[in-house]
Design a protein around this motif. Structure first.
Motif, PDB file in Angstrom:
ATOM      1  N   THR A 243       1.146  -0.564  -0.313  1.00 14.88           N
ATOM      2  CA  THR A 243      -0.194  -0.295  -0.266  1.00 14.88           C
ATOM      3  C   THR A 243       0.817   1.378  -0.047  1.00 14.88           C
ATOM      4  O   THR A 243       1.746   1.357   0.846  1.00 14.88           O
ATOM      5  CB  THR A 243      -1.347  -0.225   1.571  1.00 14.88           C
ATOM      6  OG1 THR A 243      -1.381  -0.966   1.117  1.00 14.88           O
ATOM      7  CG2 THR A 243      -2.093   1.144   1.160  1.00 14.88           C
ATOM      8  N   PRO A 244       0.356   1.766  -1.438  1.00 18.32           N
ATOM      9  CA  PRO A 244       1.215   3.685  -0.719  1.00 18.32           C
ATOM     10  C   PRO A 244       0.611   3.711  -0.185  1.00 18.32           C
ATOM     11  O   PRO A 244      -0.380   3.664   0.889  1.00 18.32           O
ATOM     12  CB  PRO A 244       1.128   3.755  -2.269  1.00 18.32           C
ATOM     13  CG  PRO A 244       0.415   3.510  -2.714  1.00 18.32           C
ATOM     14  CD  PRO A 244       0.146   1.796  -1.922  1.00 18.32           C
ATOM     15  N   GLY A 337      -0.780   3.562  -9.123  1.00 17.17           N
ATOM     16  CA  GLY A 337       0.096   3.639  -8.379  1.00 17.17           C
ATOM     17  C   GLY A 337      -0.720   3.976  -6.879  1.00 17.17           C
ATOM     18  O   GLY A 337       0.218   3.565  -5.852  1.00 17.17           O
ATOM     19  N   THR A 338      -1.589   3.040  -7.227  1.00 19.99           N
ATOM     20  CA  THR A 338      -2.270   2.840  -5.873  1.00 19.99           C
ATOM     21  C   THR A 338      -2.550   0.888  -5.337  1.00 19.99           C
ATOM     22  O   THR A 338      -2.282   0.858  -6.355  1.00 19.99           O
ATOM     23  CB  THR A 338      -4.265   3.046  -5.703  1.00 19.99           C
ATOM     24  OG1 THR A 338      -5.001   2.526  -6.774  1.00 19.99           O
ATOM     25  CG2 THR A 338      -3.705   4.458  -6.298  1.00 19.99           C
ATOM     26  N   SER A 339      -3.055   0.787  -4.516  1.00 22.53           N
ATOM     27  CA  SER A 339      -3.122   0.081  -3.884  1.00 22.53           C
ATOM     28  C   SER A 339      -4.264  -1.224  -5.110  1.00 22.53           C
ATOM     29  O   SER A 339      -4.142  -2.430  -4.675  1.00 22.53           O
ATOM     30  CB  SER A 339      -3.594  -0.340  -1.984  1.00 22.53           C
ATOM     31  OG  SER A 339      -4.241  -0.019  -2.136  1.00 22.53           O
ATOM     32  N   ILE A 340      -5.170  -0.474  -5.196  1.00 19.62           N
ATOM     33  CA  ILE A 340      -6.119  -1.430  -5.998  1.00 19.62           C
ATOM     34  C   ILE A 340      -5.805  -1.465  -8.194  1.00 19.62           C
ATOM     35  O   ILE A 340      -6.653  -1.072  -8.291  1.00 19.62           O
ATOM     36  CB  ILE A 340      -7.543  -1.359  -5.612  1.00 19.62           C
ATOM     37  CG1 ILE A 340      -8.005   0.440  -6.061  1.00 19.62           C
ATOM     38  CG2 ILE A 340      -7.558  -1.785  -4.424  1.00 19.62           C
ATOM     39  CD1 ILE A 340      -9.438   0.627  -6.042  1.00 19.62           C
ATOM     40  N   ALA A 341      -4.547  -1.278  -8.233  1.00 16.80           N
ATOM     41  CA  ALA A 341      -4.145  -0.455  -9.711  1.00 16.80           C
ATOM     42  C   ALA A 341      -4.526  -1.493 -10.249  1.00 16.80           C
ATOM     43  O   ALA A 341      -5.729  -1.189 -11.487  1.00 16.80           O
ATOM     44  CB  ALA A 341      -3.066  -0.524  -9.452  1.00 16.80           C
ATOM     45  N   ALA A 342      -4.095  -3.066  -9.751  1.00 19.30           N
ATOM     46  CA  ALA A 342      -4.424  -4.764 -10.818  1.00 19.30           C
ATOM     47  C   ALA A 342      -6.314  -4.599 -11.081  1.00 19.30           C
ATOM     48  O   ALA A 342      -6.950  -4.884 -11.699  1.00 19.30           O
ATOM     49  CB  ALA A 342      -3.649  -5.298 -10.217  1.00 19.30           C
ATOM     50  N   THR A 343      -6.732  -4.538  -9.519  1.00 19.01           N
ATOM     51  CA  THR A 343      -7.899  -4.806  -9.658  1.00 19.01           C
ATOM     52  C   THR A 343      -8.555  -3.413 -10.049  1.00 19.01           C
ATOM     53  O   THR A 343      -9.744  -3.755 -10.884  1.00 19.01           O
ATOM     54  CB  THR A 343      -8.725  -5.082  -7.821  1.00 19.01           C
ATOM     55  OG1 THR A 343      -8.041  -5.602  -7.631  1.00 19.01           O
ATOM     56  CG2 THR A 343      -9.705  -5.288  -8.029  1.00 19.01           C
TER      57      THR A 343
END
Length: 478
Positions: A243-244, A337-343
């Protein structure tokens, strides 16, 4: 129909005027501010709908405020709780401590002389009642200290709101009673017992039996058959991404009832070289608030849909909220660039295709739940308990400058100003909920397309792009 003031996991806001900042609990006995004469504080509770089906989710918004009048005394050390409806229709369900007490959010201090919300947050409740119950009540409660005398007074407020619940009465099925069939009882027949005849027993003459010589039979050597290794079935939980720091998130309910914040954050992004625009679920989003009602490009129309089901409308609602959260976090509404980028990327593509599930890092993901998990702070602890989002306030005056706790110093506000959320404004969301316009075609999990014929769909909107193919921010027509 979304209705006023958010409370809960995604909109608790500190208020630092004079003595408090949602500060720690403390006790003092005085008249404050000098010259005040009484209690003019208020506790509000708003529901997102007036009538629901049994099992629907209702978003409740709780806020606590004081008055700008010079006669309003300070309230400090306020604990705020909220109780969901129970199965009996009373406010007897899950109890949430929103501020103070066992909550991680400090007790609320709310100074007199300011009308801004000292606390505001939203909580979702799944309302499921027993058969025969047609009304379901929720409760908000505040208990603090009023500084109106040398000895102080307790300050308590209770508010209830109810929703009408449609509970269909099951139609009993008549089960016919079988008619018994008379089966005659047979009359037994007497059978005479025969007289036994004596038969002489012969004498056995022994016979010599040769002994068999056993034949050696070779023993078969078993062939080793390798054991098949089962193929692992991927789980529905995507692999965690580091998590950024500084992520900000609020629920879809918060963004729906804070159109001024939504519009300001939307105004800070640029997509395809176009300012104040983003593309979510293949749909152009470039407006919010009352002036956007009826537009297929409205964030408010996309956010204010009934909170139930597994349609692309529900997924678009969560994706719009996530895009706004990511825009606040790092300026990128695609959540790169956030914790859910791929999702986010996979679920946004799924939504564009009319689906609500996606494959993320080899796992099948329920996109509505996954994106809601981020918006609710379940992934990176980015919810309002730990972060701040709103406008810079100079005293009780909203300057209109967006601020958040991932900006330094002073959350991005000038020295002497305070970053806090403005009061909720449910009006535009109520208007959006009352029409059949939304930002996506009426696609459900089965892929059915209802166009403008029934239900909420972009085909029912009066303005905005209503294209069959994915839209872009540069488009003005399909």
């Amino acid at each position: 129909m979304m209705i006023r003031k958010p409370f809960g996991r995604c909109s608790i806001v500190t208020m630092g005027v004079m003595m408090g900042l949602l500060g720690g609990s403390y006790a003092r006995a005085d008249i404050s501010p000098p010259g005040c004469t009484g209690d003019q504080s208020g506790l509000d509770i708003i529901k997102s709908a007036n009538q629901i089906n049994n099992g629907d989710t209702v978003t409740y918004t709780v806020s606590f405020h004081n008055s700008a009048a010079s006669t309003a005394c300070d309230v400090t050390d306020a604990t705020i709780t909220f109780t969901c409806p129970g199965a009996d229709g009373l406010a007897s369900g899950t109890v949430f401590t929103l501020a103070g007490g066992a909550s991680t959010t400090p007790a609320v201090s709310c100074p007199g002389g300011s009308a801004a919300d000292c606390y505001s947050g939203s909580r979702d409740c799944v309302v499921t009642v027993n058969s025969g119950v047609t009304n379901a009540a929720a409760n908000a409660h505040e208990a603090g200290t009023l500084h109106d005398s040398a000895n102080n007074d307790p300050n308590t407020t209770d508010k209830n709101v109810s929703v009408a619940v449609n509970t269909p009465t099951p139609t009993p099925t008549n089960t016919p009673t079988p008619t018994p069939t008379d089966t005659p009882t047979p009359t037994p027949t007497n059978t005479p017992t025969p007289t036994p005849t004596n038969t002489p027993v012969p004498t056995n003459t022994p016979t010599n039996t040769p002994t068999n010589t056993p034949t050696n039979t070779p023993t078969n050597t078993p062939t080793n058959t390798p054991t098949a290794t089962p193929t692992a079935t991927p789980t529905a939980t995507p692999t965690a991404t580091p998590t950024p720091s500084g992520e900000i998130c609020r629920t879809a309910g918060y963004w729906a009832t804070h159109p001024n914040v939504t519009r300001a954050v939307l105004g800070s992004v640029t997509t395809d070289g176009v300012n104040s625009c983003m593309v979510v679920c293949g749909e152009k989003i470039d407006s919010a608030g009352q002036s956007s009602i009826g537009s297929a490009d409205s964030a408010t129309e996309g956010l204010c849909v009934p909170v139930r089901g597994t349609s692309t409308k529900q997924l678009a609602r969560q994706l719009i909220a996530a895009a706004l959260n990511c825009a606040v976090t790092n300026g990128n509404p695609t959540c790169s660039g956030t914790s859910i980028a791929a999702t986010f990327s996979a679920c946004d593509a799924a939504c564009t295709a009319g689906e609500t599930t996606a494959t993320v890092q080899g796992n099948q993901v329920d996109c509505i739940s996954a994106i809601d998990g981020f918006n609710s702070g379940l992934i990176s602890q980015c919810e309002d308990t730990n972060t701040t989002l709103g406008f810079c306030f100079n005293g009780s005056t909203n300057t209109g400058v967006v601020c958040s706790s991932n900006h330094t110093p002073n959350n991005g506000c000038p020295s002497g100003q305070t970053c806090k959320s403005p009061a909720a404004n449910p009006g535009p969301c109520q208007a959006a909920s009352a029409n059949n316009c939304t930002v996506v075609p009426c696609l459900n999990a089965s892929g059915n397309f209802c166009g403008s014929s029934s239900g909420g769909s972009e085909g029912n909107c009066t303005t905005g792009l209503k294209c069959d193919n994915p839209e872009t921010c540069t488009q003005t027509s399909c």
